[in-house]
Design a protein around this motif. Structure first.
Motif, short mmCIF file in Angstrom:
data_model
loop_
_atom_site.label_atom_id
_atom_site.label_comp_id
_atom_site.label_asym_id
_atom_site.label_seq_id
_atom_site.Cartn_x
_atom_site.Cartn_y
_atom_site.Cartn_z
N PRO A 32 0.83 -1.22 0.00
CA PRO A 32 0.00 0.00 0.00
C PRO A 32 0.87 1.26 0.00
CG PRO A 32 -0.91 -1.60 1.53
CD PRO A 32 0.41 -2.17 1.05
N ALA A 33 1.97 1.21 0.74
CA ALA A 33 2.81 2.43 0.84
C ALA A 33 3.48 2.79 -0.48
CB ALA A 33 3.86 2.24 1.93
N ASN A 34 3.84 1.79 -1.30
CA ASN A 34 4.46 2.20 -2.57
C ASN A 34 3.44 2.38 -3.70
OD1 ASN A 34 4.28 -0.48 -3.50
ND2 ASN A 34 6.43 -0.93 -3.04
N MET A 35 2.20 1.96 -3.50
CA MET A 35 1.16 2.28 -4.48
C MET A 35 0.53 3.64 -4.19
SD MET A 35 0.80 0.19 -6.96
CE MET A 35 -0.83 -0.09 -7.66
N TYR A 36 0.38 3.95 -2.90
CA TYR A 36 -0.23 5.23 -2.50
C TYR A 36 0.79 6.02 -1.69
CZ TYR A 36 -4.42 2.88 -4.09
OH TYR A 36 -5.33 2.20 -4.86
N LEU A 37 1.50 6.90 -2.40
CA LEU A 37 2.55 7.67 -1.74
C LEU A 37 1.89 8.67 -0.78
CD1 LEU A 37 4.89 8.30 -4.79
CD2 LEU A 37 4.92 6.42 -3.13
N ASP A 38 2.71 9.19 0.08
CA ASP A 38 2.25 10.18 1.04
C ASP A 38 1.46 11.28 0.32
OD1 ASP A 38 2.07 11.30 3.53
OD2 ASP A 38 3.85 12.54 3.24
N ARG A 39 0.31 11.61 0.80
CA ARG A 39 -0.57 12.65 0.24
C ARG A 39 -1.09 12.31 -1.16
NH1 ARG A 39 1.50 18.17 3.05
NH2 ARG A 39 -0.47 18.87 2.17
N HIS A 40 -1.21 11.02 -1.44
CA HIS A 40 -1.87 10.61 -2.69
C HIS A 40 -3.22 11.32 -2.76
CE1 HIS A 40 -3.00 7.68 -5.92
NE2 HIS A 40 -4.19 8.07 -5.52
N SER A 41 -3.50 11.96 -3.89
CA SER A 41 -4.72 12.78 -3.91
C SER A 41 -5.47 12.73 -5.24
CB SER A 41 -4.35 14.23 -3.58
OG SER A 41 -3.39 14.69 -4.51
N VAL A 42 -5.13 11.77 -6.10
CA VAL A 42 -5.82 11.67 -7.39
C VAL A 42 -6.53 10.32 -7.47
CG1 VAL A 42 -5.58 11.72 -9.89
CG2 VAL A 42 -4.12 13.18 -8.48
N TYR A 43 -7.82 10.39 -7.79
CA TYR A 43 -8.65 9.17 -7.86
C TYR A 43 -9.44 9.18 -9.15
CZ TYR A 43 -7.36 8.78 -3.00
OH TYR A 43 -6.64 8.67 -1.85
N VAL A 44 -9.85 8.00 -9.60
CA VAL A 44 -10.65 7.89 -10.82
C VAL A 44 -12.08 7.50 -10.43
CG1 VAL A 44 -10.91 6.74 -13.05
CG2 VAL A 44 -8.61 7.16 -12.11
N ASN A 45 -13.04 8.29 -10.86
CA ASN A 45 -14.44 8.03 -10.57
C ASN A 45 -15.22 7.73 -11.83
OD1 ASN A 45 -15.57 8.12 -7.96
ND2 ASN A 45 -14.88 10.25 -7.79
N GLU A 46 -15.86 6.59 -11.86
CA GLU A 46 -16.80 6.28 -12.93
C GLU A 46 -18.18 6.61 -12.34
OE1 GLU A 46 -19.59 4.80 -15.44
OE2 GLU A 46 -19.42 4.03 -13.41
N GLU A 47 -18.97 7.40 -13.06
CA GLU A 47 -20.15 7.99 -12.42
C GLU A 47 -21.48 7.50 -12.96
OE1 GLU A 47 -19.58 12.20 -12.55
OE2 GLU A 47 -17.89 12.11 -11.12
N ASP A 48 -21.48 6.45 -13.76
CA ASP A 48 -22.75 5.97 -14.32
C ASP A 48 -22.98 4.51 -13.88
OD1 ASP A 48 -24.96 5.40 -15.90
OD2 ASP A 48 -23.78 5.13 -17.73
N LEU A 49 -22.16 3.61 -14.39
CA LEU A 49 -22.36 2.18 -14.12
C LEU A 49 -22.09 1.81 -12.67
CD1 LEU A 49 -20.47 1.01 -17.33
CD2 LEU A 49 -22.95 1.02 -17.00
N SER A 50 -21.36 2.69 -11.97
CA SER A 50 -21.00 2.40 -10.56
C SER A 50 -22.09 2.75 -9.58
CB SER A 50 -19.78 3.22 -10.14
OG SER A 50 -18.76 3.16 -11.05
N LYS A 51 -23.15 3.40 -10.10
CA LYS A 51 -24.13 3.94 -9.15
C LYS A 51 -24.92 2.88 -8.39
CE LYS A 51 -25.24 8.56 -10.71
NZ LYS A 51 -25.81 9.13 -11.93
N GLY A 52 -25.35 1.83 -9.10
CA GLY A 52 -26.24 0.84 -8.47
C GLY A 52 -25.48 -0.36 -7.93
#
Ligand code: AMP
Length: 273
Positions: free
Chosen positions: A99-119
């Motif tokens: 987890p520490a080398n995938m998410y560096l300190d202050r990781h702040s960018v995420y990907v959101n899918e906003e249609d198919l993920s709703k239900g």
């Protein structure tokens, strides 16, 4: 057994994949959370069948896709056995990041899918697909795959990833492989390890119920049969197999998806018509 490269450092995996790609290798990526079983192996076999020169299996229990009351801590982990299975099946590289080398300190960018993920699972597991899309996007950027293989077992996830690839112009193909089941019909899952023999018996109602569904059947009777078997229904839904919008009738082009709790274990399964 084939020799298999092991990577822990994302930058090293990225460098190796870039070099292999420049040398003309066709790269397949198989993202997993480990505790590998024959469902995962079927994805490696699908990659082989499609002529991949390098098959990169990632094994990462991604903290960002788990909710606060979910099983992140107790999720089964067994690197040694996972590595042996990957090598035996013909994977050429296995990536075990932390987890520490995938998410560096202050990781702040995420990907959101906003249609198919709703239900469906998205509605019951807030933030789950944000975590999935983020980690899969990162894996795509690290492995430069020509194609990535996912399982139909996680139907909504596969659809969400397809949409992410389309909408963010990832230059790769998404391959979706069929659900692998145990001999008794239960869909294989790393979480099956949580089930007692008695719970395993109860869980068989899921695959049996899905198999017995006929066009025109009622979902309410499926839900009742699951409850009767001692399962707690999280959802039973019939949706358009492409858009995931609710559909009334079981007919060609729909997917029926089930999520239940069997004791404390959440299990999912589905059937496409
Ligand atoms: P997981 O390790 O559970 O996150 O799963 C990693 C990948 O394996 C996902 O694309 C899953 O859909 C796929 N997978 C898990 N179980 C099965 C199964 N029983 N049959 C086919 N694919 C599966």
């Amino acid at each position: 057994m084939n020799s298999v490269k092991v990577f822990k450092d994302p930058a090293k995996l990225q460098k190796w994949c870039r070099e292999r790609k420049l040398a003309g290798a066709k790269i397949a990526l198989v993202p997993t959370m480990g505790a590998l079983h024959d469902g995962h192996m079927s994805l490696i076999r699908a990659a082989k069948k499609r002529g991949a020169d390098e098959i990169v299996v990632s094994v990462f229990v991604n903290p960002v896709q788990f909710g606060p009351n979910e099983d992140y801590e107790k999720y089964p982990r067994d690197e040694k056995s996972d590595l042996a299975k990957c090598a035996a099946e013909g994977a050429t590289a296995v990536f075990f990041p932390t987890p520490a080398n995938m998410y560096l300190d202050r990781h702040s960018v995420y990907v959101n899918e906003e249609d198919l993920s709703k239900g469906l699972c998205g509605a019951r597991r807030p933030g789950h697909f944000r975590g999935v899309c983020t980690v899969v996007a990162k894996l795509f950027n690290l492995a430069h795959p020509d194609f990535a293989v996912f399982g139909q077992k996680d139907y909504q996830q596969a659809q969400v990833i397809r949409r992410m690839v389309r909408d963010l112009n990832f230059d790769l193909k998404v391959v979706v492989a069929p659900i692998v089941r145990e001999a008794d019909g239960l869909a294989r899952s790393s979480r099956n390890a949580y089930l007692s023999p008695e719970e395993h018996g109860k869980a068989l109602a899921i695959s049996r119920g899905l198999k017995a569904l006929k066009p025109g059947a009622r979902l309410s009777s499926l839900a009742r049969s699951l409850e009767k078997a001692g399962l707690k229904v999280d959802y039973v839904e019939c949706v358009d197999a492409e858009t995931l919008e609710p559909r009334r009738k079981i007919e060609k082009g729909v997917c029926v998806l089930v999520a239940v709790y069997c004791g404390k274990t959440r299990l999912i399964d589905n059937r496409v018509f």
